[in-house]
Motif scaffolding. Structure first.
Motif, PDB file in Angstrom:
ATOM      1  N   MET A 124      50.732 -28.748   8.161  1.00  0.00           N
ATOM      2  CA  MET A 124      49.898 -27.895   9.011  1.00  0.00           C
ATOM      3  C   MET A 124      49.086 -28.743   9.991  1.00  0.00           C
ATOM      4  O   MET A 124      48.681 -29.847   9.649  1.00  0.00           O
ATOM      5  N   ILE A 125      48.884 -28.214  11.209  1.00  0.00           N
ATOM      6  CA  ILE A 125      48.097 -28.937  12.217  1.00  0.00           C
ATOM      7  C   ILE A 125      46.909 -28.073  12.631  1.00  0.00           C
ATOM      8  O   ILE A 125      47.065 -26.896  12.937  1.00  0.00           O
ATOM      9  N   VAL A 126      45.717 -28.657  12.600  1.00  0.00           N
ATOM     10  CA  VAL A 126      44.511 -27.902  12.936  1.00  0.00           C
ATOM     11  C   VAL A 126      43.747 -28.590  14.061  1.00  0.00           C
ATOM     12  O   VAL A 126      43.600 -29.819  14.074  1.00  0.00           O
ATOM     13  N   LEU A 127      43.281 -27.777  14.988  1.00  0.00           N
ATOM     14  CA  LEU A 127      42.400 -28.276  16.052  1.00  0.00           C
ATOM     15  C   LEU A 127      40.963 -28.025  15.598  1.00  0.00           C
ATOM     16  O   LEU A 127      40.611 -26.899  15.234  1.00  0.00           O
ATOM     17  N   GLY A 128      40.145 -29.061  15.598  1.00  0.00           N
ATOM     18  CA  GLY A 128      38.751 -28.928  15.166  1.00  0.00           C
ATOM     19  C   GLY A 128      37.784 -29.209  16.301  1.00  0.00           C
ATOM     20  O   GLY A 128      38.023 -30.108  17.114  1.00  0.00           O
ATOM     21  N   LEU A 129      36.709 -28.425  16.355  1.00  0.00           N
ATOM     22  CA  LEU A 129      35.669 -28.618  17.371  1.00  0.00           C
ATOM     23  C   LEU A 129      34.333 -28.901  16.707  1.00  0.00           C
ATOM     24  O   LEU A 129      33.883 -28.122  15.866  1.00  0.00           O
ATOM     25  N   GLU A 130      33.703 -29.999  17.099  1.00  0.00           N
ATOM     26  CA  GLU A 130      32.378 -30.351  16.582  1.00  0.00           C
ATOM     27  C   GLU A 130      31.410 -30.447  17.760  1.00  0.00           C
ATOM     28  O   GLU A 130      31.762 -30.952  18.817  1.00  0.00           O
ATOM     29  N   GLY A 131      30.191 -29.957  17.564  1.00  0.00           N
ATOM     30  CA  GLY A 131      29.188 -30.067  18.626  1.00  0.00           C
ATOM     31  C   GLY A 131      27.859 -29.519  18.156  1.00  0.00           C
ATOM     32  O   GLY A 131      27.200 -28.770  18.857  1.00  0.00           O
ATOM     33  N   THR A 132      27.459 -29.906  16.933  1.00  0.00           N
ATOM     34  CA  THR A 132      26.223 -29.373  16.359  1.00  0.00           C
ATOM     35  C   THR A 132      24.980 -29.969  17.016  1.00  0.00           C
ATOM     36  O   THR A 132      23.909 -29.385  16.959  1.00  0.00           O
ATOM     37  N   ALA A 133      25.136 -31.160  17.611  1.00  0.00           N
ATOM     38  CA  ALA A 133      23.967 -31.811  18.213  1.00  0.00           C
ATOM     39  C   ALA A 133      24.355 -32.611  19.454  1.00  0.00           C
ATOM     40  O   ALA A 133      24.655 -32.032  20.489  1.00  0.00           O
ATOM     41  N   TRP A 134      24.420 -33.921  19.342  1.00  0.00           N
ATOM     42  CA  TRP A 134      24.571 -34.792  20.516  1.00  0.00           C
ATOM     43  C   TRP A 134      26.014 -35.071  20.887  1.00  0.00           C
ATOM     44  O   TRP A 134      26.318 -35.451  22.000  1.00  0.00           O
ATOM     45  N   ASN A 135      26.937 -34.914  19.927  1.00  0.00           N
ATOM     46  CA  ASN A 135      28.315 -35.329  20.198  1.00  0.00           C
ATOM     47  C   ASN A 135      29.250 -34.132  20.225  1.00  0.00           C
ATOM     48  O   ASN A 135      29.347 -33.394  19.262  1.00  0.00           O
ATOM     49  N   LEU A 136      29.925 -33.950  21.362  1.00  0.00           N
ATOM     50  CA  LEU A 136      30.965 -32.932  21.451  1.00  0.00           C
ATOM     51  C   LEU A 136      32.286 -33.624  21.174  1.00  0.00           C
ATOM     52  O   LEU A 136      32.589 -34.652  21.793  1.00  0.00           O
ATOM     53  N   GLY A 175      27.681 -24.499  11.459  1.00  0.00           N
ATOM     54  CA  GLY A 175      26.298 -24.863  11.171  1.00  0.00           C
ATOM     55  C   GLY A 175      26.286 -25.849  10.026  1.00  0.00           C
ATOM     56  O   GLY A 175      27.339 -26.087   9.426  1.00  0.00           O
ATOM     57  N   PRO A 176      25.168 -26.476   9.704  1.00  0.00           N
ATOM     58  CA  PRO A 176      23.887 -26.361  10.388  1.00  0.00           C
ATOM     59  C   PRO A 176      23.879 -27.160  11.687  1.00  0.00           C
ATOM     60  O   PRO A 176      24.710 -28.052  11.864  1.00  0.00           O
ATOM     61  N   GLY A 177      22.948 -26.831  12.559  1.00  0.00           N
ATOM     62  CA  GLY A 177      22.848 -27.549  13.818  1.00  0.00           C
ATOM     63  C   GLY A 177      21.924 -26.826  14.779  1.00  0.00           C
ATOM     64  O   GLY A 177      21.266 -25.843  14.418  1.00  0.00           O
ATOM     65  N   LEU A 178      21.914 -27.304  16.006  1.00  0.00           N
ATOM     66  CA  LEU A 178      21.048 -26.730  17.040  1.00  0.00           C
ATOM     67  C   LEU A 178      21.695 -25.451  17.572  1.00  0.00           C
ATOM     68  O   LEU A 178      22.851 -25.477  18.012  1.00  0.00           O
ATOM     69  N   GLY A 179      20.959 -24.341  17.547  1.00  0.00           N
ATOM     70  CA  GLY A 179      21.493 -23.032  17.913  1.00  0.00           C
ATOM     71  C   GLY A 179      22.301 -23.014  19.204  1.00  0.00           C
ATOM     72  O   GLY A 179      23.464 -22.590  19.194  1.00  0.00           O
ATOM     73  N   PRO A 180      21.736 -23.465  20.326  1.00  0.00           N
ATOM     74  CA  PRO A 180      22.478 -23.392  21.591  1.00  0.00           C
ATOM     75  C   PRO A 180      23.781 -24.200  21.548  1.00  0.00           C
ATOM     76  O   PRO A 180      24.801 -23.772  22.096  1.00  0.00           O
ATOM     77  N   CYS A 181      23.765 -25.347  20.881  1.00  0.00           N
ATOM     78  CA  CYS A 181      24.974 -26.179  20.786  1.00  0.00           C
ATOM     79  C   CYS A 181      26.025 -25.470  19.940  1.00  0.00           C
ATOM     80  O   CYS A 181      27.202 -25.398  20.313  1.00  0.00           O
TER      81      CYS A 181
END
Ligand code: AMP
Ligand code: MG
Length: 324
Positions: free
Chosen positions: A1-13, A77-83
Motif C-alpha cells: 500500500m502507498i500513502v500520501l501524508g501531510l504534516e503541518g502542525t507548526a513550523w514545518n510543512l 492534531g495536536p497543533g496550531l489551529g490555523p496550521c
C-alpha cells in the motif's frame, strides 16, 4: 500500500509518500519567523502558499515510478489551529479529487510509530520532546498512556524562549547545544519534577536571569543538564513502572546529542536498550504521518470527511491503538 501524508502542525510543512518498506518521496517547506517565535497565522499562510509545491513534488516522483497513492493521511492534531486547518483542507481536497480514503493521524503517535519503524524498537517507553510537547508515554492496554508530561511549556519551547532572551535566533535548541560544548562550569538552576510530571517555565526564566551574571556557554550547558536530567529521571521511572526494557527518543529536541547520551547511559545502567531514530525522522515530517496513516488504514481505520475536523488539543491517549 502507498500513502500520501501531510504534516503541518507548526513550523514545518511536509508531504511524503511511503509504502510498508520505505519512504518513496518527501518534500518540505519550512516557515521561519521574521522575528520572535512562531506566529500561528503567518505559519498557516506559509503552509497555504507552499502546499501545492510540496504535494506536486511528491506526486511527480510517484508518477515517475508509476506508484500513485492509495490513501491520504494528515496530521489532525495536536497543533496550531490555523496550521492544522490549512493542512486538513488540502488533505480533504486530495481525497475527494482522487477518490481516496482519508486518515486523520495524531501527531504525537506519528512521532512514536515512525521512531519504532525506523529503529526496530518494539515496545518502548517513549520520551517525546519537541517545540510543542514534552511527554513520557508507553503502550498499555491498547493506548499510548501518558506517564508524565510538562505542567507548563515544552522543553523545546523553554530552550527557544531562553535563546531568544539572550539574542539567539529561532530555533534556539541547536545553538544552545553548540554553545554548551564550550562551557567551563555548571551553574545550579531549578530542577522541577513533581511526581511524574515536569515543569520548564521557571527553569527557562532562571536561565535568562543567570545569563546576566554568567558566561552564556555555562548557562547553556547548565540549562541542558538540568532540563535533560529531569526528562531522563521521569523516563527511567516510567520504564520501571510499565516494565519496559526499551527506551525510544523522538521529537525535534531528540536531535540533541547530549540528551541521547544521557538516555543511553541510563538505559545501559539498567540493562535496557536505547533507540534513537535518524535525525531526518526526529523533527516534524510528512513520512511519519504517511506511515502512521498506512498502519492505521491496514488495521481498518478510516476518517470520513465529516469526522475530519482538526483537534488542536488532540491527546495520544484519545486514540485506540488498533494496529499493534
Ligand atoms: P519539533 O517541534 O519536533 O519539530 O521540534 C522543534 C524543536 O526542537 C525546537 O524547539 C528546537 O529548538 C528543538 N531542537 C532542534 N534541534 C535541537 C537540538 N540539537 N538540541 C535541542 N533542541 C533542538
Ligand atoms: Mg512534533
Amino acid at each position: 500500500m502507498i500513502v500520501l501524508g501531510l504534516e503541518g502542525t507548526a513550523w514545518n510543512l511536509s508531504a511524503a509518500l511511503v509504502d510498508e518498506r520505505d519512504v518513496i518521496a518527501e518534500d518540505h517547506s519550512t516557515y521561519v519567523p521574521a522575528k520572535g517565535g512562531i506566529h500561528p497565522r503567518e505559519a498557516a499562510q506559509h503552509h497555504a502558499e507552499h502546499m501545492a509545491k510540496v504535494v506536486r513534488s511528491v506526486l511527480s516522483k510517484a508518477r515517475e515510478m508509476d506508484r500513485m497513492p492509495e490513501a491520504i493521511a494528515f496530521s489532525q492534531g495536536p497543533g496550531l489551529g490555523p496550521c492544522l486547518r490549512t493542512v486538513a483542507t488540502a488533505a480533504r481536497a486530495l481525497a475527494l479529487r482522487f477518490d481516496l480514503p482519508l486518515v486523520g493521524v495524531n501527531h504525537c503517535i506519528a512521532h512514536i510509530e515512525v521512531g519504532k519503524w525506523r529503529t526496530g524498537s518494539r515496545d518502548p517507553a517513549v520520551l517525546y520532546v519537541s517545540g510543542g510537547n514534552s511527554q513520557v508515554l508507553a503502550l498499555r492496554r491498547g493506548r499510548y498512556r501518558i506517564f508524565g508530561e510538562t505542567l507548563d511549556i515544552s522543553v523545546g519551547n523553554a530552550l527557544d524562549k531562553f535563546a531568544r532572551s539572550v539574542g539567539l535566533s529561532h530555533p534556539g535548541g541547536p545553538k544552545i547545544e553548540e554553545l554548551a560544548l564550550c562551557a567551563k562550569q555548571y551553574i545550579p538552576l531549578p530542577y522541577t519534577v513533581k511526581g511524574m510530571d515536569f515543569s520548564f517555565s521557571g527553569l527557562s526564566t532562571a536561565a535568562t536571569e543567570a545569563a546576566r551574571r554568567h558566561e552564556l556557554a555555562d548557562v547553556c550547558y547548565s540549562l541542558q543538564e538540568t532540563a535533560f536530567a529531569m526528562l531522563v529521571e521521569v523516563t527511567e521511572r516510567a520504564m520501571a513502572h510499565a516494565e519496559k526494557e526499551e527506551a525510544l527518543l523522538v521529537g525535534g529536541v531528540g536531535a540533541n546529542r547530549r540528551l541521547g547520551e544521557m538516555l543511553n547511559l541510563m538505559c545501559w545502567e539498567r540493562g535496557a536498550r536505547f533507540f534513537l531514530p535518524d535525525k531526518g525522522f526526529m523533527g516534524d515530517n510528512g513520512s511519519m504521518i504517511a506511515y502512521t496513516g498506512l498502519i492505521m488504514l491496514k488495521s481498518g481505520v478510516v476518517t470520513p470527511i465529516e469526522q475530519s475536523k482538526v483537534i488542536p488539543l488532540y491527546r495520544p491517549d484519545d486514540v485506540e491503538v488498533t494496529w499493534a
